[in-house]
Design an enzyme around this catalytic site. Sequence first.
Site, PDB file in Angstrom:
ATOM      1  N   ILE A 192       0.824  -1.188   0.030  1.00 31.65           N
ATOM      2  CA  ILE A 192      -0.032  -0.011  -0.080  1.00 31.65           C
ATOM      3  C   ILE A 192       0.966   1.262   0.115  1.00 31.65           C
ATOM      4  O   ILE A 192       0.315   2.230   0.020  1.00 31.65           O
ATOM      5  CB  ILE A 192      -1.015   0.032   1.298  1.00 31.65           C
ATOM      6  CG1 ILE A 192      -0.098  -0.347   2.510  1.00 31.65           C
ATOM      7  CG2 ILE A 192      -2.138  -0.890   0.983  1.00 31.65           C
ATOM      8  CD1 ILE A 192      -1.299  -0.109   3.645  1.00 31.65           C
ATOM      9  N   GLY A 193       2.108   1.157   0.125  1.00 26.07           N
ATOM     10  CA  GLY A 193       3.178   2.163  -0.171  1.00 26.07           C
ATOM     11  C   GLY A 193       4.542   1.748  -0.194  1.00 26.07           C
ATOM     12  O   GLY A 193       4.896   0.708   0.273  1.00 26.07           O
ATOM     13  N   PHE A 217      12.643   4.127   2.496  1.00 23.88           N
ATOM     14  CA  PHE A 217      12.842   2.902   3.537  1.00 23.88           C
ATOM     15  C   PHE A 217      12.273   1.496   3.022  1.00 23.88           C
ATOM     16  O   PHE A 217      13.002   0.399   3.536  1.00 23.88           O
ATOM     17  CB  PHE A 217      12.091   3.140   4.881  1.00 23.88           C
ATOM     18  CG  PHE A 217      10.582   3.284   4.389  1.00 23.88           C
ATOM     19  CD1 PHE A 217      10.093   4.963   4.079  1.00 23.88           C
ATOM     20  CD2 PHE A 217       9.692   2.111   4.257  1.00 23.88           C
ATOM     21  CE1 PHE A 217       8.788   4.766   3.607  1.00 23.88           C
ATOM     22  CE2 PHE A 217       8.644   2.144   4.043  1.00 23.88           C
ATOM     23  CZ  PHE A 217       7.996   3.713   3.766  1.00 23.88           C
ATOM     24  N   LYS A 275       5.158  -2.069   7.951  1.00 23.67           N
ATOM     25  CA  LYS A 275       6.343  -1.466   7.066  1.00 23.67           C
ATOM     26  C   LYS A 275       7.573  -2.125   7.118  1.00 23.67           C
ATOM     27  O   LYS A 275       8.090  -2.434   8.218  1.00 23.67           O
ATOM     28  CB  LYS A 275       6.476   0.005   7.797  1.00 23.67           C
ATOM     29  CG  LYS A 275       7.580   1.003   7.138  1.00 23.67           C
ATOM     30  CD  LYS A 275       7.183   2.295   7.681  1.00 23.67           C
ATOM     31  CE  LYS A 275       8.692   2.883   7.920  1.00 23.67           C
ATOM     32  NZ  LYS A 275       8.374   4.347   8.512  1.00 23.67           N
ATOM     33  N   ASP A 310       9.473  15.761   9.742  1.00 24.08           N
ATOM     34  CA  ASP A 310       9.374  15.341   8.260  1.00 24.08           C
ATOM     35  C   ASP A 310       7.892  15.396   7.996  1.00 24.08           C
ATOM     36  O   ASP A 310       7.105  14.709   7.755  1.00 24.08           O
ATOM     37  CB  ASP A 310       9.783  13.925   7.844  1.00 24.08           C
ATOM     38  CG  ASP A 310       9.822  13.833   6.568  1.00 24.08           C
ATOM     39  OD1 ASP A 310       9.794  14.866   5.608  1.00 24.08           O
ATOM     40  OD2 ASP A 310      10.081  12.579   5.817  1.00 24.08           O
TER      41      ASP A 310
END
Length: 839
Positions: free
Chosen positions: A531-532, A536, A553, A649
């Site tokens: 999904i992303g 990283f 992640k 960020d």
Amino acid sequence: MLNNRQNLDAKQGIMFLGLLFVSLISFYTGIGYAQVNTFLINCGSNSSTTDTDGRVWVGDPSGDNFTLSYPGTIEQTPTVEANSIYQTLYRSVRIFFTSAHYGFNVSPGSYCIRLHFYPFSFTNLNVNDSTFDVTANELKLVSNFNVPGEISYKNMRSKKVINSLVKEYFLYVSSNELQINFVPYSGSFAFVNAIEVIELLNNLFANYANKVGSKEKSSLSLTEHGVETMYRLNVGGPAVEPSEDRNMWRKWEPDDDFMFSVNAATAISNQSNISYSSINDTSIAPLLVYETARIMSDNGVVEKRFNVSWRFDVDPNFDYLVRLHFCELVYDKQNQRIFRIYINNKTAAEEYDVFVQATGMNKAYHEDYADTVPQQIDTLWLQLGPDSSVGASGIDAILNGVEIFKLSRNWNLAHASERISNSNEGLGKKKTRSKVLWAATGIGASVITISIACVFFLQHVRKRKWDGVKENPPGWHPLFLHETMASTTNAGASKIPLINNGLIASNRLGRIFTLAEIRAATSNFDESLVIGTGGFGKVYKGEIDDGVLVAIKRGNPQSQQGLAEFETEIEMLSKLRHRHLVSMIGYCDEQREMILVYEYMANGTLRSHLYDTAHPALTWKQRLDACIGAARGLHYLHTGAERCIIHRDVKTTNILLDGNFVAKMADFGLSRAGPSLDHTHVSTAVKGSFGYLDPEYFRRQHLTQKSDVYSFGVVLFEVVCARSVINPSLPKDQINLAEWALRWQRQRSLESIIDPRLGDYSLESLKKYGEIAEKCLADEGKNRPTMADVLWHLEYILHLHEAYRKSSDGDSFGSSEFGFQDMPFSLPFVREGDEERGS
Ligand SMILES: *[C@@H]1O[C@H](CO)[C@@H](O)[C@H](O)[C@H]1NC(C)=O
Ligand SMILES: *[C@@H]1O[C@H](CO)[C@@H](O)[C@H](O)[C@H]1NC(C)=O
Ligand SMILES: *[C@@H]1O[C@H](CO)[C@@H](O)[C@H](O)[C@H]1NC(C)=O
């Protein structure tokens, strides 16, 4: 010839006449590599030991072809903390209270020397008290040397607590003996844990290098000077261990710590079919170094008109050889990547095309440049950037590896003022001078770098963690360290107690997942669940415990940078619980994986609802709600803990929306504990994302909460204008959203540029919104509001809008004036207790 004193003096004379860059004698030994004259010495031990790479190190009472002039004393330690291949080697040390030397029987030629220092606690001696010189034949390697317990490179991101350090030199030996002398200062002592002497059969240095900024060539011949290796980096990749460089057993460190702005470059790698461009180069660097590289970041929004920069601490007043390793890993034709090389802000090469220089793709190639770092300068800059003569399509740069070598002046590699001080000034005098300065400054600042060191010291004195740690002495630059990383980020974070009823985490909280569980949750990292993606690694949608949705992640295990950020994020998220911060459920670090498990945010990023999207447009109220949620999260970060935390960020892709469109701040990988009360800023290398970066932070590298406020201001404009913050395809004055929107806002006509899909909104609310966004973008942090102010304003704006909606729906109010005018405009009302429940 160099063993002859007169010859040496004559050479010194020549040096002083400034003929440093005259190309002279060269020597090139044949091709083909074998280590004929190699000595691996296990100092302070009677017996041989084998390191984990299988190399055998012999004990150092005199051996077959080497002698030790004076035994000194030996010490041993049962445990070596260094996470090092040299665990057994470092268990013993030889300590000298008077001058002593190792003499090696060698044939004339070029040699590499490595000295290993592992300062374990010696009986009755404080390692910090060691002060000594080391020379190799006539070449002075270090002077007034002391192995510091903690090292912080001025220009480096992390602080390193050292377990051991290694220094590496190259020199030409003209006779049959190489003598390495250890000379302790009176009342002090010298020590060494291991010595490597390796003969170079394949010369590592060509005869000359291009001198930066001139047409001249610099002589590189080892008959002209000795060399110290300062840095050896595998750009864009992990460390290359000595065992992976079997020619020379060199260690290649990752380059992350030396990058000026990590976002400017992207790491790439390609393992296929790399070969040396020249057969003479096989010992220059292992092919592994060429398999990874950094190229200029291209996320489609930033026009590549910037430099990729690295910076290095160096000793002033020396000549340096900068060796750049290149290999074109992507393009199979020329003109695809053309760039300029700058060294110390001077152009070293123009229109550089690696494909052309290396004669093809996947060809390993290197380029040498020499430059002088003058007195008073202690930073060496390496920058790759666009060449103005090239059209936008060819702008890109690549770098695979870099080495920085210091060239001796007058056969001295120790600090330059040692050279300047005239020769009848003996050790005693230097020692006295140094004592005076120690007294004057109260620290062990070095004689030579006194002015620099003082400034540095004053800036850092409060941050020092340990008493008795000296400032870095001259010549301390190790080639490599076996260190424990002590990232200041983590150190700061671990000191944050939360003031309200959030969870107080003494350890990492959260569940520890096994890799098997993670694999099961993601159907073995099924690509269809991604999904992303980002620098990283990837984010997967996953399902744990019978149907609980999570976001997983997975960090790229190659990235050293990633590891630091991974740990920061675990630390940060373990301690922070807030309705408007994405919560971490747990993590997995099995098998060097860096996996974080978060609550699943069903509606994805705020950005994905703003532009370039198939989602329906968000209403003005939804946008205000999202901004308010994000502002609450940030406000909590800034004030909810005893020490503020700076997100660093803030951008619309780091604001996530859950199933009910509740906005939460995500991605704490770059976060950093903010200044404590007695400091107003944290000095740090610039990180963050283009288009959102606080210009003040960029200029001065002073990080404060107000840097987040700036970025948040950009977010506010992005939310209302629904366009990317940098869009190079637009006319020049519109490329940067912050500048463009600010111009319209200052003319009080923000409504001319807002998202046409915004729907119904009250002009009054938009006006106030523009005002607060403008304030956030004030050039100087001190003129920007706090997040509490911003939050208050946004809530007020929402009320204005809701009042307007009510009035237009129910017609019970005649105008948008709803009595809010009377509210005190700068008095923030934020009640922590409502929001900061643990979840
Ligand atoms: C090393 O050898 C010397 C001489 O043979 C001996 O005197 C000394 O005790 C030995 N040291 C150790 C630690 O075995
Ligand atoms: C890149 O760096 C060089 C040297 O510091 C500088 O002159 C040049 O303007 C920079 N280029 C860009 C695009 O920032
Ligand atoms: C060289 O360039 C860097 C990065 O752009 C800059 O910070 C530095 O001040 C420059 N140095 C000089 C001497 O101009």
